[in-house]
Design a protein around this motif. Sequence first.
Motif, PDB file in Angstrom:
ATOM      1  N   SER A   1       0.857  -1.183   0.000  1.00  5.71           N
ATOM      2  CA  SER A   1       0.000   0.000   0.000  1.00  5.71           C
ATOM      3  C   SER A   1       0.895   1.236   0.000  1.00  5.71           C
ATOM      4  O   SER A   1       2.125   1.129  -0.026  1.00  5.71           O
ATOM      5  CB  SER A   1      -0.954  -0.006   1.199  1.00  5.71           C
ATOM      6  N   ARG A   2       0.285   2.396   0.037  1.00  5.34           N
ATOM      7  CA  ARG A   2       1.020   3.652  -0.126  1.00  5.34           C
ATOM      8  C   ARG A   2       2.236   3.757   0.795  1.00  5.34           C
ATOM      9  O   ARG A   2       3.317   4.166   0.365  1.00  5.34           O
ATOM     10  CB  ARG A   2       0.073   4.822   0.135  1.00  5.34           C
ATOM     11  N   TYR A   3       2.085   3.394   2.066  1.00  6.54           N
ATOM     12  CA  TYR A   3       3.167   3.538   3.041  1.00  6.54           C
ATOM     13  C   TYR A   3       3.816   2.210   3.429  1.00  6.54           C
ATOM     14  O   TYR A   3       4.739   2.203   4.245  1.00  6.54           O
ATOM     15  CB  TYR A   3       2.640   4.219   4.306  1.00  6.54           C
ATOM     16  N   CYS A   4       3.348   1.120   2.868  1.00  5.56           N
ATOM     17  CA  CYS A   4       3.810  -0.211   3.300  1.00  5.56           C
ATOM     18  C   CYS A   4       4.276  -1.043   2.109  1.00  5.56           C
ATOM     19  O   CYS A   4       3.521  -1.892   1.594  1.00  5.56           O
ATOM     20  CB  CYS A   4       2.696  -0.935   4.045  1.00  5.56           C
TER      21      CYS A   4
ATOM     22  N   CYS B   1       3.199  -3.535  10.067  1.00  4.64           N
ATOM     23  CA  CYS B   1       2.297  -4.005   9.010  1.00  4.64           C
ATOM     24  C   CYS B   1       3.083  -4.513   7.807  1.00  4.64           C
ATOM     25  O   CYS B   1       2.757  -5.560   7.223  1.00  4.64           O
ATOM     26  CB  CYS B   1       1.362  -2.884   8.574  1.00  4.64           C
ATOM     27  N   THR B   2       4.116  -3.793   7.434  1.00  2.00           N
ATOM     28  CA  THR B   2       4.903  -4.155   6.260  1.00  2.00           C
ATOM     29  C   THR B   2       5.627  -5.473   6.468  1.00  2.00           C
ATOM     30  O   THR B   2       5.637  -6.344   5.585  1.00  2.00           O
ATOM     31  CB  THR B   2       5.903  -3.039   5.940  1.00  2.00           C
ATOM     32  N   MET B   3       6.243  -5.653   7.623  1.00  2.00           N
ATOM     33  CA  MET B   3       6.948  -6.904   7.905  1.00  2.00           C
ATOM     34  C   MET B   3       5.978  -8.080   7.961  1.00  2.00           C
ATOM     35  O   MET B   3       6.292  -9.181   7.477  1.00  2.00           O
ATOM     36  CB  MET B   3       7.711  -6.780   9.226  1.00  2.00           C
ATOM     37  N   ALA B   4       4.813  -7.870   8.557  1.00  2.00           N
ATOM     38  CA  ALA B   4       3.824  -8.953   8.630  1.00  2.00           C
ATOM     39  C   ALA B   4       3.364  -9.353   7.231  1.00  2.00           C
ATOM     40  O   ALA B   4       3.304 -10.547   6.896  1.00  2.00           O
ATOM     41  CB  ALA B   4       2.636  -8.517   9.487  1.00  2.00           C
TER      42      ALA B   4
END
Length: 266
Positions: free
Chosen positions: A106-109, A174-177
Amino acid sequence: MIIHVDAHIAYRFEEPTDFLLQMEAAAIPEQALSGPGLTTSASEHEAHISGEDAIGTRAWLRCEGDFTADYRITADIDRHLVDLDALNQLPPHQLPGATVPYLFDSRYCPADRFQSFVEAEFGELSGGARINAMVQWVADNFSYVPGSSNATTTALDSFVERQGICRDYAHVVCTMARASAIPARFVSCYAPDVTPQDFHAVAEVFLADKTGEPGSGAWHLVDATRMATAGEIVKIGVGRDAADVSFLTSYGIAQMQDKRISVTRG
């Protein structure tokens, strides 16, 4: 757990401007709400719509000049808490359809950029144990520095700089998950021990439940800042990242005049 919320914001709009306001706690089974709720100053237009995943409420407003919003409620939190270490992750092909968007970039992830790192750092772990390890890694390696990030800062920026505020910590978790094939969404919220007190942000991950039935699972809150615990978080809304659940999204120039947030235990 009883949590009291008292929030006030004030903005000035130099010309008629549409904006989306999301500062009301979500009326969901895990948090019973009471109190006067949201009051706003006069505006040209006001309409309420559902938040992402039907969690929380947004208000479309149109205003020129000075605008204020005050929000006061008491939340009775009754959330089922479990030890994440005991929970597995679901294979992607067994995930409920509603969770699948929270696997994507997503935009930030930018989750794709983190796949090599999470495999090298946490490859021996899976499920809730991996989530706990990633949250602990962020807590240990990041510094909480107000003013160190802005509206363009992504999880990759924060990972390189090893600093940020709550939204940055939540973006990195969130990104790592997601890079580990575990659905993760961004949660805007209130919590009593946030310092300095403000709107807060945490991550929420989807893990299998203990029955082991295909497709059966639940969302679980985690906070790498360590300022909020799952049993005391008052959810406002959820989304892919901060862009989906900003407390105010303006489609024109907005000048903040004041913001005061108070969150206390009952």
